[in-house]
Each structure stands twice: as C-alpha cells, then as structure tokens.
Write an enzyme that holds these catalytic residues in place. Structure first.
Site, PDB file in Angstrom:
ATOM      1  N   ASN A   1     -39.195  66.638  -4.181  1.00 63.38           N
ATOM      2  CA  ASN A   1     -38.514  65.883  -5.238  1.00 63.38           C
ATOM      3  C   ASN A   1     -38.403  66.674  -6.533  1.00 63.38           C
ATOM      4  O   ASN A   1     -37.340  66.720  -7.164  1.00 63.38           O
ATOM      5  CB  ASN A   1     -39.229  64.544  -5.470  1.00 63.38           C
ATOM      6  CG  ASN A   1     -39.160  63.653  -4.237  1.00 63.38           C
ATOM      7  OD1 ASN A   1     -38.437  63.975  -3.298  1.00 63.38           O
ATOM      8  ND2 ASN A   1     -39.914  62.573  -4.237  1.00 63.38           N
TER       9      ASN A   1
ATOM     10  N   LYS B   1      15.181  76.818  -5.495  1.00 63.34           N
ATOM     11  CA  LYS B   1      14.007  76.253  -6.149  1.00 63.34           C
ATOM     12  C   LYS B   1      12.923  77.270  -6.455  1.00 63.34           C
ATOM     13  O   LYS B   1      12.635  78.161  -5.672  1.00 63.34           O
ATOM     14  CB  LYS B   1      13.393  75.156  -5.263  1.00 63.34           C
ATOM     15  CG  LYS B   1      14.288  73.953  -5.097  1.00 63.34           C
ATOM     16  CD  LYS B   1      14.170  73.005  -6.244  1.00 63.34           C
ATOM     17  CE  LYS B   1      12.918  72.164  -6.036  1.00 63.34           C
ATOM     18  NZ  LYS B   1      12.820  71.100  -7.008  1.00 63.34           N
TER      19      LYS B   1
ATOM     20  N   TYR C   1     -37.642  58.937  -7.285  1.00 65.43           N
ATOM     21  CA  TYR C   1     -36.672  59.571  -6.395  1.00 65.43           C
ATOM     22  C   TYR C   1     -36.254  58.622  -5.268  1.00 65.43           C
ATOM     23  O   TYR C   1     -37.068  57.905  -4.694  1.00 65.43           O
ATOM     24  CB  TYR C   1     -37.250  60.857  -5.780  1.00 65.43           C
ATOM     25  CG  TYR C   1     -36.292  61.489  -4.776  1.00 65.43           C
ATOM     26  CD1 TYR C   1     -35.296  62.365  -5.207  1.00 65.43           C
ATOM     27  CD2 TYR C   1     -36.350  61.168  -3.420  1.00 65.43           C
ATOM     28  CE1 TYR C   1     -34.394  62.914  -4.302  1.00 65.43           C
ATOM     29  CE2 TYR C   1     -35.451  61.710  -2.509  1.00 65.43           C
ATOM     30  CZ  TYR C   1     -34.478  62.580  -2.958  1.00 65.43           C
ATOM     31  OH  TYR C   1     -33.581  63.115  -2.076  1.00 65.43           O
TER      32      TYR C   1
ATOM     33  N   HIS D   1       6.192  60.628 -28.228  1.00 66.65           N
ATOM     34  CA  HIS D   1       6.861  59.817 -27.186  1.00 66.65           C
ATOM     35  C   HIS D   1       7.810  60.670 -26.339  1.00 66.65           C
ATOM     36  O   HIS D   1       8.780  60.152 -25.784  1.00 66.65           O
ATOM     37  CB  HIS D   1       7.646  58.650 -27.798  1.00 66.65           C
ATOM     38  CG  HIS D   1       6.892  57.901 -28.848  1.00 66.65           C
ATOM     39  ND1 HIS D   1       6.127  56.794 -28.562  1.00 66.65           N
ATOM     40  CD2 HIS D   1       6.744  58.132 -30.186  1.00 66.65           C
ATOM     41  CE1 HIS D   1       5.559  56.352 -29.688  1.00 66.65           C
ATOM     42  NE2 HIS D   1       5.910  57.165 -30.679  1.00 66.65           N
TER      43      HIS D   1
ATOM     44  N   GLU E   1       1.047  72.168 -11.214  1.00 65.14           N
ATOM     45  CA  GLU E   1       1.047  70.865 -10.540  1.00 65.14           C
ATOM     46  C   GLU E   1      -0.271  70.622  -9.808  1.00 65.14           C
ATOM     47  O   GLU E   1      -0.807  69.521  -9.805  1.00 65.14           O
ATOM     48  CB  GLU E   1       2.204  70.788  -9.531  1.00 65.14           C
ATOM     49  CG  GLU E   1       3.553  70.592 -10.180  1.00 65.14           C
ATOM     50  CD  GLU E   1       4.666  70.610  -9.142  1.00 65.14           C
ATOM     51  OE1 GLU E   1       5.245  69.556  -8.896  1.00 65.14           O
ATOM     52  OE2 GLU E   1       4.931  71.685  -8.568  1.00 65.14           O
TER      53      GLU E   1
ATOM     54  N   SER F   1      11.101  76.457  -2.104  1.00 58.39           N
ATOM     55  CA  SER F   1      11.269  75.298  -1.233  1.00 58.39           C
ATOM     56  C   SER F   1      11.783  75.795   0.105  1.00 58.39           C
ATOM     57  O   SER F   1      12.555  76.752   0.172  1.00 58.39           O
ATOM     58  CB  SER F   1      12.274  74.336  -1.857  1.00 58.39           C
ATOM     59  OG  SER F   1      12.893  73.554  -0.850  1.00 58.39           O
TER      60      SER F   1
HETATM   61  N1  ARG Z   1     -32.542  67.171   0.425  1.00 61.49           N
HETATM   62  C1  ARG Z   1     -33.186  66.307  -0.531  1.00 61.49           C
HETATM   63  C2  ARG Z   1     -32.222  66.041  -1.687  1.00 61.49           C
HETATM   64  O1  ARG Z   1     -31.273  66.704  -1.782  1.00 61.49           O
HETATM   65  C3  ARG Z   1     -34.425  66.938  -1.042  1.00 61.49           C
HETATM   66  C4  ARG Z   1     -35.437  65.970  -1.546  1.00 61.49           C
HETATM   67  C5  ARG Z   1     -35.945  65.140  -0.433  1.00 61.49           C
HETATM   68  N2  ARG Z   1     -37.073  64.382  -0.807  1.00 61.49           N
HETATM   69  C6  ARG Z   1     -37.520  63.417  -0.033  1.00 61.49           C
HETATM   70  N3  ARG Z   1     -38.554  62.777  -0.430  1.00 61.49           N
HETATM   71  N4  ARG Z   1     -36.903  63.057   1.065  1.00 61.49           N
HETATM   72  O2  ARG Z   1     -32.442  65.174  -2.501  1.00 61.49           O
END
Ligand code: ARG
Length: 463
Positions: free
Chosen positions: A116, A289, A323, A162, A296, A283
C-alpha cells in the site's frame, strides 16, 4: 497442483485453494503497472538502504538486495524480464524475481513496508518525473509560439467575439494569448508537483510499522520534500493524481480551443493560415482535400483526458479510509492522460512554429465587418460626445455603410458628417487598421509596440 499454486503467491499462507484463473486475471494489474518498474526499484533500494542504516537489515543483506534489484532493472530495460499475471502486479513480480536471484535475503526486503505504501510511493515518483517532462514539453510549445509571434507583430487580423469580426488585432497578439494560457498550465503543473512530491513510504499497510524506520531518510533518498504526515492518508488518497488530471484537462481544453481556431483558419472560407502538409492528410475520395487532422485529433483527444478526470473522481468518491483495491484503477486513466498530454504537446511544439500566415487574407477580413467602429465611437467621445450617444451615432453610420456596401473608412467626410458634425478629416487616421491597433497602446493591448514588449518578456521567461 493446487497446493503449488497457493504456495506461488507471496501472500498464499492463509489460503487453502488456488485463486480462480478468472479472478487472477481480473485482479492483476501487471499488464499496465509494469511501467512503474523503475520507480518501484528506486523505492525498494531506498527502503533497503534505510533498513540497513536502522539495523533492521545487515549491510551485507542490503548490498545483496541492491545488487539484485539493479540486475533486475537491467533485465527489464533489456526486455529480458518475464512478467507473470499470477504474480499480480509490478511489485510482486519484482520481489519474486529478487528472491529467485539472491535467495532468502530477497524475502527480507518487504520488512516494515506494505504494497500500500509501496504503490503510493511508486506512483508519486513516476508522476513527478512525468510532470517534469510535461513541463518541458509545455515550454517547447511556448517557444514555438514566441518564435512565430516575433515575425507577426505587424500582421493585422480581425479579432473576434461570438466569431463575428470585432476589432482589428495583431496576429502576434492572438498568438501571445495562447502563450499566456500555456503559462498558467505550466504554473498549475508546478503547483501540483509540490503535492505529488511527498513520501508515503513507511505508512506501511495503513497504520505505520513496529520497526524503528527512518521516514525522513527514505524521503530524502528519493528526492521527496517530506514524509506524508498521516499514514492512513498517505496510503489511501489519490488526490494528487486527480489534481494532475484536472490540470491536464485544462491544458487539453486550451489545446482543443487552439485546435479549433487552427481548423477554422485553415478552412477555404477563412484561409488565414497554412499548415505544412506533414501535419495534414488527404481524403480517399476528394482529391482536393487537405485536412487538418493533427489539430482535430488534439481537439478530440481532450475528451478522453476530461473523461479520465471523471473516472478518478468517481473512483475516489466513496472510498472509506484507508487503502482499497479500487485504487488499482487509478493507473490506466493516469497513464493514458500522461500519454495523451505528452503526444498532444509534441504535435503542437512541431506544428505551431511551422504555421504560415496569409497576411493578405487576414487583412481583407479585418477590413470587412466594420472592425474600427469602436474607434470611431472613441473618437467622438474624445470630442465631447457621451459614449452611449457615440455608440448610437456610429451604429447608424454602420447601418448606412452596410446599405452602401462600404466600410466606414470608405465613406466620404461629408457622408460621415451627416451622422455627427464633430467628425473632421483626421477621422481617417483612426479608421485605418493600423490606427486602430496603435491606439490600444497599454499593458496587455494589441498595439504592436506592446506586443513586442510581451514577446520580450516571454523570451526572458523561457531563457
Ligand atoms: N496493485 C495494487 C495497486 O495498484 C498494489 C497495492 C495492493 N495492495 C493490496 N493490499 N492489495 O493498488
């Protein structure tokens, strides 16, 4: 077999059956997060270095890990790395490869850390570098604008409101408006970078770690400004990526508006500019063209970047701390935003300085549409008429001009004096395009003298 498969996983300990093959694919991110490998390896080396300094690893173990990670980096650089979906993501692929390379010591790397804080660190490191590249690319576009503007300060074109002819302006003044838009985009990117450049490392899974880690040290080793102050916040928020996509959405919106102008100006009806053939396509059916495909496409691609901003906001909005796996979905929108922004900037940096103005067409367009009507009103004000009355008088003169098929400057003094006896022969000086431009001689105005000053300022900013 099933026994083997649960053993494969770095987290397989508490599991008694293998991951479903579909679930394995569904939950894996390695196909797209492998582009984080350099950041991942840098983060791991910093982490191992800190663990050794804190006495959690021996120096010998740290050296082994560092050497192993460097060898893995070389393998990946050379395209000799076998990414495996069953190892889920970039982090576990690299960690497994490390253990395979150096043996049991590899398993000690993850001490005092979690994926995490690892992934949050990786994205920040990666994005920081990318922001620097985006900023350099914005600068390249700004240079292109200035180099074109330098030769066009005295080129007169109609300015629009405009999309109707409003007042004559210097073509370079219009270009320098683009410069200012990019200048703010650059500032926004720099500002966003400050909040990206904070280290989540050490937040571990969410609460921190029981090991005596040194977060200041890893932050410093990785070039971060400081460690993130709260471990829950550090692993969970992706506001920095959202902010980058917001800044990118504005940048793409600017490029989309400019593209729209290029498309209009290259049309046969306007014919204000030519784009070099290499930025256009033909084109398959209409031989005459020459289509402005590059602008674009930039205009079109702005849609996906704005979409990615919406994806990330929606991804974040219902997540409780800390997380959640939802966050794995942050990568593809962020990466595609980066790719799109960088490609669009590259196209602009090449294309803008290669624009060729058609001053004759711009001039005749500015001569049509009574673009100096405001100048006549201002003239009457200087002779004592109240602005609202002057507006009315000039409106009548314009209506008369339309009837006669003549611009204001083509009316005779007698005709003009029918609308106000205050009009004298000197009126023709202010009814010319140049007179109109030169009259707007203050900071930010379109007088060529001011535009030259703006260009000088821009050049010193870019140098
Ligand atoms: N691949 C996971 C992500 O991108 C990494 C972290 C995963 N953590 C967990 N506790 N599953 O977030």
């Amino acid at each position: 077999m099933s026994q083997d498969k649960t053993q494969d996983k770095l987290w397989g300990g508490r599991f008694s059956e293998p991951t479903d093959t579909f679930v394995e694919r569904f939950t894996a991110s390695v196909t797209f997060d492998q582009r984080l490998y350099l950041a991942d390896i840098q983060g791991s080396i910093a982490h191992a270095t800190m663990l050794a300094k804190s006495g959690i690893l021996t120096d010998q173990e740290c050296r082994q890990i560092t050497k192993g990670l460097e060898a893995i980096k070389a393998d990946i650089d050379a395209g000799n790395f076998n990414w495996s979906v069953s190892l889920e993501d970039v982090h576990m692929n690299i960690e497994a490869a490390l253990t395979e390379k150096i043996g049991g010591t590899g398993k000690k790397l993850h001490t005092g850390r979690s994926r995490n804080d690892q992934v949050a660190t990786d994205i920040r490191l990666y994005l920081r570098q990318e922001i620097d590249d985006v900023c350099a690319a914005i600068r390249a576009v700004q240079k292109g604008i200035v180099s074109l503007a330098e030769n066009e300060t005295n080129t007169v074109m109609p300015g629009f409101t405009h999309l109707q002819t409003a007042q004559p302006i210097s073509f370079a003044h219009h270009l320098m408006a683009w410069f200012e838009m990019f200048q703010r985009d650059h500032e926004r990117m720099q500002d966003c970078r400050k909040r990206v450049n904070v280290s989540p490392l050490g937040a571990a899974a969410l609460a921190g770690t029981s090991f005596p880690i040194d977060r200041e040290m890893t932050a410093e080793l990785l070039g971060f400004d400081k460690p993130a102050a709260n471990s829950l916040d550090a692993v969970s928020d992706r506001d920095f990526a959202i902010e980058f996509c917001a800044a990118s959405s504005l940048l793409m919106t600017h490029m989309s508006r400019i593209s729209e102008e290029l498309v209009i100006w290259t049309s046969a009806q306007f014919d204000f500019i030519d784009l070099p053939d290499r930025f256009c396509t033909g084109s398959s059916i209409m031989p005459q063209k020459k289509n402005p495909d590059v602008p674009e496409l930039v205009r079109g691609k702005s849609g996906r970047v704005v979409g990615h901003l919406m994806s990330l906001l929606t991804l974040m909005k219902s997540q409780p701390l800390a997380y959640n796996k939802d966050n794995q979905e942050d990568k593809e929108p962020l990466f595609d935003t980066l790719d799109t922004v960088k490609d669009s900037l590259k196209a602009f940096a090449d294309m803008i300085p290669a624009i060729k103005a058609n001053p004759g067409n711009m001039r005749s367009a500015a001569l049509k549409g009574y673009s100096t009507a405001t100048d006549l009103a201002d003239y009457l004000v200087r002779r004592g008429t109240a602005f609202r009355d002057a507006h009315e008088v000039v409106g009548k003169a314009v209506a008369y001009g339309i009837e006669q098929g003549k611009d204001l400057s083509e009316l005779s003094l007698e005709e003009l004096r029918n609308f106000s006896p205050d009009i004298e022969n000197d009126v023709f000086d202010i009814l010319t395009l140049e007179g109109s431009l030169n009259a707007r001689n203050h900071i930010g105005g379109t007088a060529p003298e001011q535009v030259k000053k703006a260009i000088t300022k821009a050049k010193s900013l870019l140098s």
